[in-house]
Write a protein that holds these residues in place. Sequence first.
Motif, mmCIF file in Angstrom:
data_model
loop_
_atom_site.group_PDB
_atom_site.id
_atom_site.type_symbol
_atom_site.label_atom_id
_atom_site.label_comp_id
_atom_site.label_asym_id
_atom_site.label_seq_id
_atom_site.Cartn_x
_atom_site.Cartn_y
_atom_site.Cartn_z
ATOM 1 N N UNK A 56 105.548 59.776 134.631
ATOM 2 C CA UNK A 56 105.896 60.822 133.681
ATOM 3 C C UNK A 56 104.812 60.776 132.611
ATOM 4 N N UNK A 57 103.674 61.411 132.913
ATOM 5 C CA UNK A 57 102.471 61.271 132.103
ATOM 6 C C UNK A 57 102.631 61.677 130.657
ATOM 7 N N UNK A 58 103.276 62.790 130.402
ATOM 8 C CA UNK A 58 103.408 63.233 129.019
ATOM 9 C C UNK A 58 104.290 62.259 128.243
ATOM 10 N N UNK A 59 105.348 61.779 128.837
ATOM 11 C CA UNK A 59 106.232 60.818 128.175
ATOM 12 C C UNK A 59 105.480 59.513 127.914
ATOM 13 N N UNK A 60 104.726 59.059 128.901
ATOM 14 C CA UNK A 60 103.940 57.825 128.770
ATOM 15 C C UNK A 60 103.004 57.900 127.563
ATOM 16 N N UNK A 61 102.264 59.022 127.470
ATOM 17 C CA UNK A 61 101.295 59.151 126.377
ATOM 18 C C UNK A 61 101.972 59.416 125.048
ATOM 19 N N UNK A 62 103.125 60.059 125.049
ATOM 20 C CA UNK A 62 103.885 60.205 123.800
ATOM 21 C C UNK A 62 104.336 58.841 123.300
ATOM 22 N N UNK A 63 104.796 57.994 124.205
ATOM 23 C CA UNK A 63 105.220 56.656 123.807
ATOM 24 C C UNK A 63 104.075 55.910 123.130
ATOM 25 N N UNK A 64 102.881 56.008 123.709
ATOM 26 C CA UNK A 64 101.747 55.251 123.175
ATOM 27 C C UNK A 64 101.159 55.899 121.925
ATOM 28 N N UNK A 69 104.294 52.571 121.024
ATOM 29 C CA UNK A 69 105.000 51.662 121.927
ATOM 30 C C UNK A 69 104.252 51.519 123.244
ATOM 31 N N UNK A 70 104.301 50.339 123.838
ATOM 32 C CA UNK A 70 103.768 50.229 125.198
ATOM 33 C C UNK A 70 104.564 51.156 126.118
ATOM 34 N N UNK A 144 100.296 49.995 120.746
ATOM 35 C CA UNK A 144 100.859 49.927 122.100
ATOM 36 C C UNK A 144 100.119 48.892 122.932
ATOM 37 N N UNK A 145 98.786 48.897 122.828
ATOM 38 C CA UNK A 145 97.989 47.909 123.560
ATOM 39 C C UNK A 145 98.323 46.495 123.101
ATOM 40 N N UNK A 146 98.514 46.307 121.795
ATOM 41 C CA UNK A 146 98.843 44.982 121.268
ATOM 42 C C UNK A 146 100.163 44.473 121.823
ATOM 43 N N UNK A 147 101.046 45.412 122.176
ATOM 44 C CA UNK A 147 102.328 45.035 122.769
ATOM 45 C C UNK A 147 102.200 44.628 124.227
#
Length: 170
Positions: A56-64, A69-70, A144-147
């Motif tokens: 779910x690409x859009x959701x993934x990038x919204x999270x980050x 968030x990771x 997100x990366x730090x997580x």
Amino acid sequence: MGCGLPYAIAAGIAFPGRQIVAVVGDGGISMTLAELSTAARYKIPMKVVVINNGTLGQIKWEQMLFLGHPEFGCDLAPIDFAKVAEGMGVRGLRVDDPEDLARVLKEAFAYDDGPVLIDAVVDPAEPMLPPKRREQYMKHLQQAFDGGMAGQADIARRMEEEPALTALKP
């Protein structure tokens, strides 16, 4: 989410004889997949391009980018949408090499005996970015990366390539 396929069917019914093209994501089409049988039943001459990145690409990038968030819970089960389409009576084509895309599109648009679905397999690490850089997004991405998260190295690598490199210029 998931409205592209039904909207394309409605457009095909409302405007017979016009070319209908829907570009949808794999998550969205998964929600309305049964409607392919409707398109086949009525031989709606539409082309459906599925951007298949297994997430779910859009959701993934919204999270980050928006939340910092990771990525969590966005991966999808692998589906060969071309085979699913064929099983429902829709012409199904699959492309997983960008060099083959022009040929597959030409084949799809030459077909006029009902709907065609093109399953376009793309890199899940390809960034879905806003049209301009926002410092807040970059801070969130670092957070997100730090997580820590799966696929982080691939995403970081893609962020250093075009078009992300230019889009994210300060």
